[in-house]
Design a protein around this motif. Sequence first.
Motif, mmCIF file in Angstrom:
data_model
loop_
_atom_site.group_PDB
_atom_site.id
_atom_site.type_symbol
_atom_site.label_atom_id
_atom_site.label_comp_id
_atom_site.label_asym_id
_atom_site.label_seq_id
_atom_site.Cartn_x
_atom_site.Cartn_y
_atom_site.Cartn_z
ATOM 1 N N LYS A 166 0.786 -1.299 -0.037
ATOM 2 C CA LYS A 166 0.149 -0.046 0.050
ATOM 3 C C LYS A 166 0.740 1.267 0.122
ATOM 4 O O LYS A 166 2.209 1.308 0.204
ATOM 5 C CB LYS A 166 -1.086 -0.014 1.207
ATOM 6 N N TYR A 167 0.281 2.461 -0.391
ATOM 7 C CA TYR A 167 0.761 3.634 -0.466
ATOM 8 C C TYR A 167 1.482 4.165 0.871
ATOM 9 O O TYR A 167 0.809 3.724 1.910
ATOM 10 C CB TYR A 167 0.333 4.600 -1.344
ATOM 11 N N ASN A 168 2.772 4.751 0.825
ATOM 12 C CA ASN A 168 3.273 5.365 2.018
ATOM 13 C C ASN A 168 3.544 4.179 3.243
ATOM 14 O O ASN A 168 4.028 4.689 4.163
ATOM 15 C CB ASN A 168 2.413 6.531 2.749
ATOM 16 N N HIS A 169 4.001 3.020 2.546
ATOM 17 C CA HIS A 169 4.421 2.095 3.728
ATOM 18 C C HIS A 169 5.877 2.010 3.720
ATOM 19 O O HIS A 169 6.400 1.226 4.242
ATOM 20 C CB HIS A 169 3.561 0.638 3.147
ATOM 21 N N GLY A 170 6.461 2.762 2.771
ATOM 22 C CA GLY A 170 8.003 2.731 2.908
ATOM 23 C C GLY A 170 8.715 1.755 1.888
ATOM 24 O O GLY A 170 9.854 1.359 1.987
ATOM 25 N N LYS A 171 8.176 1.612 0.682
ATOM 26 C CA LYS A 171 8.416 0.651 -0.422
ATOM 27 C C LYS A 171 9.574 1.303 -0.877
ATOM 28 O O LYS A 171 10.415 0.769 -1.213
ATOM 29 C CB LYS A 171 7.423 0.546 -1.552
ATOM 30 N N SER A 184 12.160 7.821 -5.456
ATOM 31 C CA SER A 184 11.855 9.081 -4.835
ATOM 32 C C SER A 184 10.783 9.005 -3.713
ATOM 33 O O SER A 184 10.069 7.833 -3.916
ATOM 34 C CB SER A 184 11.204 10.218 -5.901
ATOM 35 N N VAL A 185 11.231 9.255 -2.561
ATOM 36 C CA VAL A 185 10.365 8.860 -1.103
ATOM 37 C C VAL A 185 9.722 10.237 -0.850
ATOM 38 O O VAL A 185 10.366 11.211 -0.964
ATOM 39 C CB VAL A 185 11.649 8.690 -0.282
ATOM 40 N N ALA A 186 8.525 10.093 -0.276
ATOM 41 C CA ALA A 186 7.834 11.397 0.335
ATOM 42 C C ALA A 186 6.789 10.871 1.195
ATOM 43 O O ALA A 186 6.379 9.691 1.085
ATOM 44 C CB ALA A 186 7.190 12.029 -0.853
ATOM 45 N N GLU A 209 3.470 8.919 -3.460
ATOM 46 C CA GLU A 209 4.591 9.653 -4.260
ATOM 47 C C GLU A 209 4.873 8.883 -5.598
ATOM 48 O O GLU A 209 4.795 9.577 -6.526
ATOM 49 C CB GLU A 209 5.690 9.322 -3.319
ATOM 50 N N ASP A 222 10.681 0.776 13.512
ATOM 51 C CA ASP A 222 11.260 1.726 14.505
ATOM 52 C C ASP A 222 10.017 2.778 14.864
ATOM 53 O O ASP A 222 10.155 3.521 15.924
ATOM 54 C CB ASP A 222 12.355 2.870 13.721
ATOM 55 N N GLN A 223 9.021 2.604 14.284
ATOM 56 C CA GLN A 223 7.839 3.390 14.539
ATOM 57 C C GLN A 223 6.980 2.981 15.740
ATOM 58 O O GLN A 223 6.151 3.719 16.238
ATOM 59 C CB GLN A 223 6.758 3.569 13.318
ATOM 60 N N SER A 238 14.358 1.112 7.702
ATOM 61 C CA SER A 238 15.316 1.850 6.738
ATOM 62 C C SER A 238 15.782 2.922 7.547
ATOM 63 O O SER A 238 17.058 3.378 7.285
ATOM 64 C CB SER A 238 14.316 2.372 5.394
ATOM 65 N N THR A 239 15.099 3.575 8.516
ATOM 66 C CA THR A 239 15.583 4.864 9.119
ATOM 67 C C THR A 239 16.650 4.485 10.115
ATOM 68 O O THR A 239 17.725 4.912 9.835
ATOM 69 C CB THR A 239 14.506 5.346 9.940
HETATM 70 N N1 LIG Z 1 10.398 6.098 10.595
HETATM 71 C C1 LIG Z 1 10.448 5.350 9.432
HETATM 72 N N2 LIG Z 1 9.938 6.136 8.240
HETATM 73 C C2 LIG Z 1 10.021 5.372 7.250
HETATM 74 C C3 LIG Z 1 10.618 4.382 6.941
HETATM 75 N N3 LIG Z 1 10.456 3.821 5.529
HETATM 76 C C4 LIG Z 1 9.790 4.795 4.849
HETATM 77 N N4 LIG Z 1 9.583 6.024 5.927
HETATM 78 C C5 LIG Z 1 9.005 7.275 5.644
HETATM 79 O O1 LIG Z 1 7.527 6.912 5.083
HETATM 80 C C6 LIG Z 1 7.357 7.925 4.116
HETATM 81 C C7 LIG Z 1 6.817 7.070 2.870
HETATM 82 O O2 LIG Z 1 7.931 6.161 2.282
HETATM 83 P P1 LIG Z 1 7.891 5.854 0.862
HETATM 84 O O3 LIG Z 1 9.058 5.129 0.607
HETATM 85 O O4 LIG Z 1 7.993 7.128 0.106
HETATM 86 O O5 LIG Z 1 6.826 5.053 0.736
HETATM 87 P P2 LIG Z 1 5.972 4.351 -0.510
HETATM 88 O O6 LIG Z 1 5.357 2.781 -0.004
HETATM 89 O O7 LIG Z 1 7.121 4.212 -1.618
HETATM 90 O O8 LIG Z 1 4.910 5.200 -0.861
HETATM 91 P P3 LIG Z 1 4.177 5.420 -2.330
HETATM 92 O O9 LIG Z 1 5.301 5.495 -3.414
HETATM 93 O O10 LIG Z 1 3.322 6.557 -2.235
HETATM 94 O O11 LIG Z 1 3.376 4.261 -2.496
HETATM 95 C C8 LIG Z 1 8.547 8.553 3.774
HETATM 96 O O12 LIG Z 1 8.226 9.822 4.578
HETATM 97 C C9 LIG Z 1 9.706 7.817 4.421
HETATM 98 O O13 LIG Z 1 10.511 8.593 4.619
HETATM 99 C C10 LIG Z 1 11.310 3.810 8.255
HETATM 100 O O14 LIG Z 1 11.627 2.434 8.079
HETATM 101 N N5 LIG Z 1 10.838 4.354 9.302
#
Ligand SMILES: Nc1nc2c(ncn2[C@@H]2O[C@H](COP(=O)(O)OP(=O)(O)OP(=O)(O)O)[C@@H](O)[C@H]2O)c(=O)[nH]1
Length: 440
Positions: A54-59, A73-75, A79, A163-164, A192-193
């Motif tokens: 799913k989106y924003n899960h840190g992929k 790109s990460v946001a 994104e 870590d969250q 990842s953090t």
């Molecule tokens: N605290 C924390 N934040 C993370 C971690 N991985 C990703 N994030 C944050 O989560 C947000 C989404 O990360 P993305 O990697 O862009 O997520 P995505 O799943 O690719 O999202 P979409 O491309 O929109 O589908 C960003 O602000 C990242 O910095 C992690 O391991 N720990």
Amino acid sequence: MMQSPRRPDHDQHQKHLQDSGVVISVLPARAHDLARLGLLTDRTRLPVVTVIGKYNHGKSRLLNELIGHIAFSVADKRETVELSSHVHQGVRWLDAPGLDADVGTVDDEHALQATWLESDIRLFVHAAKEGELDASERTLLESLHSDGLRYGRQTLLVLTQIDQLSSDDQLRKVADIIGSQAPAFGLHLVSSTRYRQGVDGGKSLLLERSGIPALQQVLQRAVERVPSARVEEAQLLFGEIRSELTQLVDERLVRAEGLRELQTQQRQRFDFDLLTVLEKVALDIQALLDVPGPDHSLTPDSFADQFKMTPGKLERNRLQVGYSKACIEINAVLIKHGVSELPQAQRTSVGSLDNVMVAVMGVYVKYRKDLKQIFCEEAGRARMRSEFVRYFELSSDRVELATSISAACGAVDAAQRALVALDVLEERAPALETSGGSTV
Ligand SMILES: Nc1nc2c(ncn2[C@@H]2O[C@H](COP(=O)(O)OP(=O)(O)OP(=O)(O)O)[C@@H](O)[C@H]2O)c(=O)[nH]1
Ligand SMILES: [Mg+2]
């Protein structure tokens, strides 16, 4: 101007498309599998690792950390909206748009294509802070699991952003729930953090607790298995499609043969009934002709006889009645076998004449000589047989049957051609010999 030579893999691709098209025309539901086979058997293709979830899960961020630099790109918002790909150390990494927000959109299509068509290894990502898997994630994981069982394609379930969570206890709880929701998968817990902090600060404990190095190792082994996994998957797919086509050829042959058999039987029954009735009416007519005494039918009536019953009239009536009776008996056989109306091309504007009996027997008055020739002499009977058989074959049911037979034969040919095309596809597939692996 000289044309630049085409690349061999381009030609290969074109040939694959052509032969696949022949198979797809017969098995349209296999279009996706044939596209997949095109990729599986392309020796030049690197192993493909796709991240989904799913989106924003840190992929995207996970991919960046696995690769070791920022490729995607990460946001903190939706994104990734289209497939992006990056080649690193002999592996093609695919970042797919998050599956969910707009289910059924182009984004989802891209993600699905990356998941089902292109990838060798799927990293299914779920953010730990989101808690349990939702229904759509579970459904997708189940499909990925059965795909893995069937074709050997690998999926790794990765719990990101660990870590969250406020404590290890909390993390264990979430991991337990997800583990029970997707028992077929081992869980990979990553942050990842933490990994970035570990790398930047040179802190090995953080690196280890990020789970990323462990995931890299698992991935490395999975990537090494890709060439042999592709061979197995391709062989399975070829096998499945082959048995489906073989079954189809058999079914279509049975149908075509059944129709031909029906055609032969119908004709045999018609020939038999026709012969029987012609023999019978020949005897009846013969009896009619075998009467003693002179043949009065040829004696013309005078004007004075016009209202009298003369021996000539009586004889002509007798012949006419016998003739009509014979015709009615033959016609009953024709009707029984669907032969009554003339074929369309032969019809006239006079409806009553558009029937086979009239066309074959004519409408003029018959005398003894005519009746003998028509019914009792071999030439006359042969003529009737061949004419009635001709009209039988032109009757609408028979024409329809012949059309069905040629369609059924066409269907057999198409399925057989598809089998040949599949053989060619398989013979041409160089990837079916295993080649060396790559490193992450
Ligand atoms: N605290 C924390 N934040 C993370 C971690 N991985 C990703 N994030 C944050 O989560 C947000 C989404 O990360 P993305 O990697 O862009 O997520 P995505 O799943 O690719 O999202 P979409 O491309 O929109 O589908 C960003 O602000 C990242 O910095 C992690 O391991 N720990
Ligand atoms: Mg992304």
